[in-house]
Each structure stands twice: as C-alpha cells, then as structure tokens.
Design a protein around this motif. Structure first.
Motif, PDB file in Angstrom:
ATOM      1  N   MET A 111       1.044  -1.309   0.105  1.00  0.00           N
ATOM      2  CA  MET A 111       0.089   0.023  -0.022  1.00  0.00           C
ATOM      3  C   MET A 111       0.869   1.302  -0.031  1.00  0.00           C
ATOM      4  N   ALA A 112       1.799   1.353   0.656  1.00  0.00           N
ATOM      5  CA  ALA A 112       2.934   2.509   0.718  1.00  0.00           C
ATOM      6  C   ALA A 112       3.367   2.575  -0.766  1.00  0.00           C
ATOM      7  N   TYR A 113       4.005   1.544  -1.145  1.00  0.00           N
ATOM      8  CA  TYR A 113       4.441   1.541  -2.549  1.00  0.00           C
ATOM      9  C   TYR A 113       3.583   2.169  -3.655  1.00  0.00           C
ATOM     10  N   THR A 114       2.162   1.515  -3.529  1.00  0.00           N
ATOM     11  CA  THR A 114       1.083   2.064  -4.385  1.00  0.00           C
ATOM     12  C   THR A 114       0.901   3.601  -4.192  1.00  0.00           C
ATOM     13  N   THR A 115       0.698   4.326  -2.985  1.00  0.00           N
ATOM     14  CA  THR A 115       0.864   5.515  -2.519  1.00  0.00           C
ATOM     15  C   THR A 115       2.106   6.212  -3.312  1.00  0.00           C
ATOM     16  N   ALA A 116       3.180   5.797  -3.143  1.00  0.00           N
ATOM     17  CA  ALA A 116       4.458   6.499  -3.672  1.00  0.00           C
ATOM     18  C   ALA A 116       3.988   6.626  -5.113  1.00  0.00           C
ATOM     19  N   ARG A 117       3.757   5.648  -5.780  1.00  0.00           N
ATOM     20  CA  ARG A 117       3.699   5.513  -7.268  1.00  0.00           C
ATOM     21  C   ARG A 117       2.455   6.524  -7.792  1.00  0.00           C
ATOM     22  N   THR A 118       1.518   6.631  -6.690  1.00  0.00           N
ATOM     23  CA  THR A 118       0.622   7.471  -7.089  1.00  0.00           C
ATOM     24  C   THR A 118       0.865   9.035  -7.080  1.00  0.00           C
ATOM     25  N   VAL A 119       1.606   9.211  -6.215  1.00  0.00           N
ATOM     26  CA  VAL A 119       2.199  10.570  -5.786  1.00  0.00           C
ATOM     27  C   VAL A 119       3.052  11.069  -7.262  1.00  0.00           C
ATOM     28  N   GLU A 120       3.964  10.118  -7.624  1.00  0.00           N
ATOM     29  CA  GLU A 120       4.853  10.394  -8.609  1.00  0.00           C
ATOM     30  C   GLU A 120       4.026  10.492 -10.209  1.00  0.00           C
ATOM     31  N   GLN A 121       2.937   9.565 -10.275  1.00  0.00           N
ATOM     32  CA  GLN A 121       2.439   9.451 -11.744  1.00  0.00           C
ATOM     33  C   GLN A 121       1.145  10.675 -11.320  1.00  0.00           C
TER      34      GLN A 121
END
Length: 389
Positions: free
Chosen positions: A78-88
């Motif tokens: 979930m943390a990884y997905t959050t980070a990707r969401t911020v970036e993209q």
C-alpha cells in the motif's frame, strides 16, 4: 466567451466511483465546467472490476490511466502504491494543470492524489472527510483533510470534527453521500437486470432472488491483516450454517486481500459450502439492488454503514474496520467470535428496518456539483481557531 473551469476527479477504486458517480453526472451538465477523470490504482485492475471501463461506458472522459497499483498482500505494498500515485499524478497535473482536483474518501491512493495536488499548488476538494473508522483509513482521511482546501462531508458530525481539526467553517459543506443517490435509484431497478448480470459473471449455484438470501462482502482489516484468512473462514462457515443461500463478493486490494481470496477458494474447494454464488464484480446500482433485496449483509464494508442505512437492509458488521462511523439501527456490530456471529445472524435475518437518512436523502450529487461549479478562487489556507472570525 465562457471560460470553463477545469475539474479533475481522481478515481482509484470501484467504491470511489460509486461515491462520486452522480456528482460526475451533475458536473457534466454544468456549462462552466470542463470535467475529466484520472484513473489509477485498483480502478485499472481486472481483479477488482476495472471500473475505468465503466466510467467510459457512462460517457465520462478518462484523461489518463496511471498504473500505480503494486500487487501484494503486505502493508508495504500500500505504501509503494501511494508513492507511485504521488509520482504519476504529479506528472499528469504538471501537464494538464486543472483548476480543481477532487479526491474521494480515505484509501491510500487518495493520500497520493492529495500530496501531489498540494505540492503542485492546485486546490483540492476532499469528499467524505471528517469520519471515524477503526483502521489506517482514518489516519489517511484526516491527513487528506489537512491537505485539502474544500470539504464536502456526509453529515454534520463530520463537519464538526473538521472544525475541531482547524478547518474554517466556510470551507466545509454538508452534502450527504452521493453513493446514497445510487441507492435511491437502485430501489427502482427490476430484479431481472440483477439476475442477468449475475448469470453473466458469477460462479456457483443459481440463487432465486425472490427468496431469502445473504450477501457476504468482507475486506481485510489493515490493522489485523495477518488474521484475514481466519476471519473470512469464520464468516463463511457461520453464514453456511444459517442454511440460507448466499453470495460472496471479492474483497478490495488492501493488505490481506490475497488471504481473504484464498480463504474463499479453499472454502469452496472443500465442497461443503452449501448453496452459494461467487461474484467478482457487479455494477454499483445492481449491487445495491441486490442488497435491498437481501435478507442481510455480512462483513465489514462501509456499504453496510452508508447505503444499507438508506435501504434499511439488516447488516452484521464485523470487527473494527468501521468502528466509530455513524450508523443506523439496521447495523449489528459483532466481534470475530463464532458464537457471537451465529447469534447476530439469527437476529438480523429475522429483522426488518426502515430506511435512514443519516448519510443523505439521495440527492447529494446535484448539490456537490453546484458547489464545485461555483466555488470562488481559494485563498491561502491556515489553521482556524474556534471562535475566530
């Protein structure tokens, strides 16, 4: 010539779309609004119904698809997905530069959207802040509140919490929950439409919707994700013992979801499940029509707290995932205990309840769209002390 304000709505999962769908319909009718959707996370996942396709079918523009979901069964995913969401999301916002961004509820992807908008200096509208629950979602929800400029909340209790958190009353609007709009419309749908959709996308027995049945919708609790398998087995075995037919719906993508799915698969493979039908995904209004017809909903989904309150559907709410949320008389809270769950099921499948409007009267989408379409340019946000002008 009318200059349209560009409104970008971030949709990250199937429930997010259900909670904003009627608002999108109303926004599309506003002459001064240019509306687009940004899909990411579980909204692009086939396993979770790929709601991006439904958004297009409903006639809305999906401006982009950000593949951000990191599959996995642990909190770190979930943390990884959050980070990707911020970036993209940041990349897209830099290109499109909307006037407003709308983010919904309390999922981890919602936090990613909020961080991106805040750092890009784009005003953020948060839908369904100020509520209380018993897991990581509450922390995310309150964090998004502090990153947001405008708050569209479900009831006065939520508004009061936001004011205690230092949000200015002028930035808070009590609109009700737009998913209740779908529940209002769903009551008028013919059961034949639900039956047809189930036949085309379900596995297991055929269940007569004119007779009593139960619906199971259970997600992993992120604070107890290690127990997800045992919790789901307990629920399924308890529901089977009622002797009623039942539908099993797939969980969301939270940590522990793979264990929930594995529990369902193991249970069915053992061949002792009784009369049941497993459904991967059902369009929002059709699902709510099924709930309205059911004898009881069992699990820990917020649909039991929100939409089922309006519908008057009996609910057995398990564990702490929805702890603290305002609820109607239709909800029976229960621990992860076999004896307690059996008692709760016996009670609820025999009860009938009237509908409640604690989450709105079914016309929230129009109100929210009108607010969004006519918001003034935001001023700098600061902490508001109670009693200050």
């Amino acid at each position: 010539m009318l200059t349209k304000r560009k409104v970008l709505v971030a949709i990250t999962a199937r429930p997010s779309y259900s909670r904003i769908r009627t608002t999108l319909q109303a926004l599309a009718q506003q002459p001064n609004v240019s509306l687009q959707c940004l899909c990411s996370g579980a909204a692009l996942s086939d396993v979770h119904g790929r709601v991006a396709d439904l958004i297009r079918q409903d006639g809305f523009t999906v401006a982009d698809e950000c593949v951000t979901l990191v599959p996995g069964n642990e909190p770190r995913h979930m943390a990884y997905t959050t980070a990707r969401t911020v970036e993209q999301t940041t990349t897209y916002l830099e290109q499109y530069r909307p006037d407003w961004v709308v983010t919904i509820a309390d999922r981890y992807e919602t936090l990613g959207t909020a961080v991106a908008a805040a750092y890009m200096g784009i005003p953020l509208i948060h839908v369904q802040g100020g509520e209380i629950t018993g897991n990581i979602d509450e922390r995310v929800r309150h964090a998004v509140t502090k990153l947001s400029d405008i708050h569209l909340v479900a009831n006065q209790q939520a508004a009061n919490r936001l004011m205690r958190m230092g949000e200015h009353p002028d930035r808070i609007f009590v609109t009700g929950c737009p998913s209740v709009d779908l529940a209002r419309a769903a009551r008028e749908l013919p059961l034949a439409h639900v039956e047809e959709a189930i036949r085309s996308g379900a596995q297991g027995h055929s269940i007569n919707l004119q007779e009593d049945f139960i619906v199971v919708l259970q997600h992993a609790d992120t604070t107890e994700h290690q127990s997800s398998y045992q919790h789901m087995r307990l629920t399924l075995e308890s529901v089977r013992r009622t002797g009623l037919p039942y539908f099993i719906f797939n969980p969301n993508s939270d940590a522990g979801s793979a264990a929930v799915t594995r529990a369902v698969e193991d249970f069915l493979e053992e061949g002792k499940a009784g009369v049941c039908c497993r459904v991967n995904n059902l369009e929002g209004k059709l699902f709510l029509r099924l709930l309205a017809q059911s004898r009881c909903l069992v699990g820990n989904s917020s649909v039991g707290i929100r939409e089922c309150a309006f519908l008057g559907t009996p609910v057995v709410n398990l564990g702490d995932r929805q702890r603290g949320r305002e609820r109607g008389d239709n909800v029976y809270d229960c621990s992860w205990d076999a004896k307690a769950l059996a008692q709760a099921l016996r009670k609820q499948i025999q009860r009938s309840y009237g509908g409640s409007q604690i989450y709105g009267s079914g016309y929230s989408g129009e109100l929210m769209a009108d607010i969004i379409a006519h918001l003034p340019e935001p001023t700098a946000k600061c902490f508001h002390e109670a009693g200050e002008e």
